[in-house]
Scaffold this motif. Structure first.
Motif, PDB file in Angstrom:
ATOM      1  N   ARG A  66      39.918  31.927  58.214  1.00 45.74           N
ATOM      2  CA  ARG A  66      40.360  31.039  57.302  1.00 45.74           C
ATOM      3  C   ARG A  66      42.051  31.066  57.322  1.00 45.74           C
ATOM      4  O   ARG A  66      42.649  30.784  56.377  1.00 45.74           O
ATOM      5  CB  ARG A  66      39.842  31.750  55.931  1.00 45.74           C
ATOM      6  N   LEU A  67      42.354  31.554  58.204  1.00 43.85           N
ATOM      7  CA  LEU A  67      44.054  31.990  58.114  1.00 43.85           C
ATOM      8  C   LEU A  67      44.778  30.625  57.815  1.00 43.85           C
ATOM      9  O   LEU A  67      45.750  30.778  57.403  1.00 43.85           O
ATOM     10  CB  LEU A  67      44.293  32.396  59.515  1.00 43.85           C
ATOM     11  N   PHE A  68      44.473  29.504  58.490  1.00 47.08           N
ATOM     12  CA  PHE A  68      45.253  28.241  58.356  1.00 47.08           C
ATOM     13  C   PHE A  68      44.657  27.346  57.254  1.00 47.08           C
ATOM     14  O   PHE A  68      45.185  26.301  57.050  1.00 47.08           O
ATOM     15  CB  PHE A  68      45.254  27.551  59.857  1.00 47.08           C
ATOM     16  N   GLU A  69      43.835  27.721  56.438  1.00 48.55           N
ATOM     17  CA  GLU A  69      43.525  26.989  55.185  1.00 48.55           C
ATOM     18  C   GLU A  69      44.401  27.093  54.277  1.00 48.55           C
ATOM     19  O   GLU A  69      45.232  28.013  53.876  1.00 48.55           O
ATOM     20  CB  GLU A  69      42.155  27.758  54.826  1.00 48.55           C
ATOM     21  N   GLN A  70      44.598  26.038  53.595  1.00 47.66           N
ATOM     22  CA  GLN A  70      45.497  25.865  52.436  1.00 47.66           C
ATOM     23  C   GLN A  70      44.851  26.598  51.215  1.00 47.66           C
ATOM     24  O   GLN A  70      43.554  26.753  51.087  1.00 47.66           O
ATOM     25  CB  GLN A  70      45.386  24.383  51.840  1.00 47.66           C
ATOM     26  N   PHE A  71      45.723  27.276  50.671  1.00 50.16           N
ATOM     27  CA  PHE A  71      45.491  28.207  49.402  1.00 50.16           C
ATOM     28  C   PHE A  71      44.772  29.508  49.894  1.00 50.16           C
ATOM     29  O   PHE A  71      44.533  30.108  48.752  1.00 50.16           O
ATOM     30  CB  PHE A  71      44.857  27.452  48.329  1.00 50.16           C
TER      31      PHE A  71
ATOM     32  N   GLY B 105      50.624  35.861  46.936  1.00 45.76           N
ATOM     33  CA  GLY B 105      50.914  34.782  47.883  1.00 45.76           C
ATOM     34  C   GLY B 105      50.424  33.683  47.395  1.00 45.76           C
ATOM     35  O   GLY B 105      49.485  33.479  46.662  1.00 45.76           O
ATOM     36  N   LEU B 106      50.978  32.463  48.116  1.00 46.45           N
ATOM     37  CA  LEU B 106      50.478  31.188  47.678  1.00 46.45           C
ATOM     38  C   LEU B 106      49.608  30.576  48.717  1.00 46.45           C
ATOM     39  O   LEU B 106      48.591  29.649  48.220  1.00 46.45           O
ATOM     40  CB  LEU B 106      51.700  30.000  47.425  1.00 46.45           C
ATOM     41  N   GLY B 107      49.536  31.122  49.720  1.00 47.79           N
ATOM     42  CA  GLY B 107      48.470  30.764  50.854  1.00 47.79           C
ATOM     43  C   GLY B 107      48.989  29.115  51.210  1.00 47.79           C
ATOM     44  O   GLY B 107      48.036  28.370  51.947  1.00 47.79           O
ATOM     45  N   MET B 108      50.204  28.950  51.638  1.00 50.93           N
ATOM     46  CA  MET B 108      50.655  27.554  52.122  1.00 50.93           C
ATOM     47  C   MET B 108      51.455  27.764  53.233  1.00 50.93           C
ATOM     48  O   MET B 108      51.477  26.576  54.130  1.00 50.93           O
ATOM     49  CB  MET B 108      51.417  26.793  51.002  1.00 50.93           C
TER      50      MET B 108
ATOM     51  N   ARG C  48      50.694  24.721  60.355  1.00 47.87           N
ATOM     52  CA  ARG C  48      49.669  23.959  61.214  1.00 47.87           C
ATOM     53  C   ARG C  48      49.746  22.568  61.333  1.00 47.87           C
ATOM     54  O   ARG C  48      49.631  21.534  62.171  1.00 47.87           O
ATOM     55  CB  ARG C  48      48.075  24.449  60.783  1.00 47.87           C
ATOM     56  N   SER C  49      50.009  22.042  59.950  1.00 43.59           N
ATOM     57  CA  SER C  49      50.144  20.554  59.859  1.00 43.59           C
ATOM     58  C   SER C  49      51.461  20.112  60.632  1.00 43.59           C
ATOM     59  O   SER C  49      51.236  18.833  61.086  1.00 43.59           O
ATOM     60  CB  SER C  49      50.128  20.174  58.162  1.00 43.59           C
TER      61      SER C  49
END
Length: 70
Positions: free
Chosen positions: A15-20, A27-30, A36-37
């Motif tokens: 899940r490392l590169f998933e948003q949020f 953390g915000l997870g962004m 990546r994007s």
């Protein structure tokens, strides 16, 4: 980039590169989702893996010649 911490668990790596998605209490997870994007928008890829001896490394690839815009 490489660190010498505990590495990335299998659950987190999926899940490392998933948003949020974040492992931090505040953390915000962004961050990695944005990275990546950007990399993918230039035709590249990004990945992370654990390193023998401890820690993890992140790496990305970009094409030598950009693809034409659609």
């Amino acid at each position: 980039m490489r660190d010498y911490g505990v590495g990335i668990s299998e659950e987190v790596r999926e899940r490392l590169f998933e948003q949020f998605f974040t492992t931090k209490a505040k953390g915000l997870g962004m961050g990695l989702a944005i990275v990546r994007s950007i990399v993918e928008s230039h035709g590249g890829t990004i990945a992370a893996e654990n390193v023998e001896g401890g820690g993890a490394q992140f790496y990305f690839t970009l094409p030598a010649k950009p693809e034409p815009l659609a």
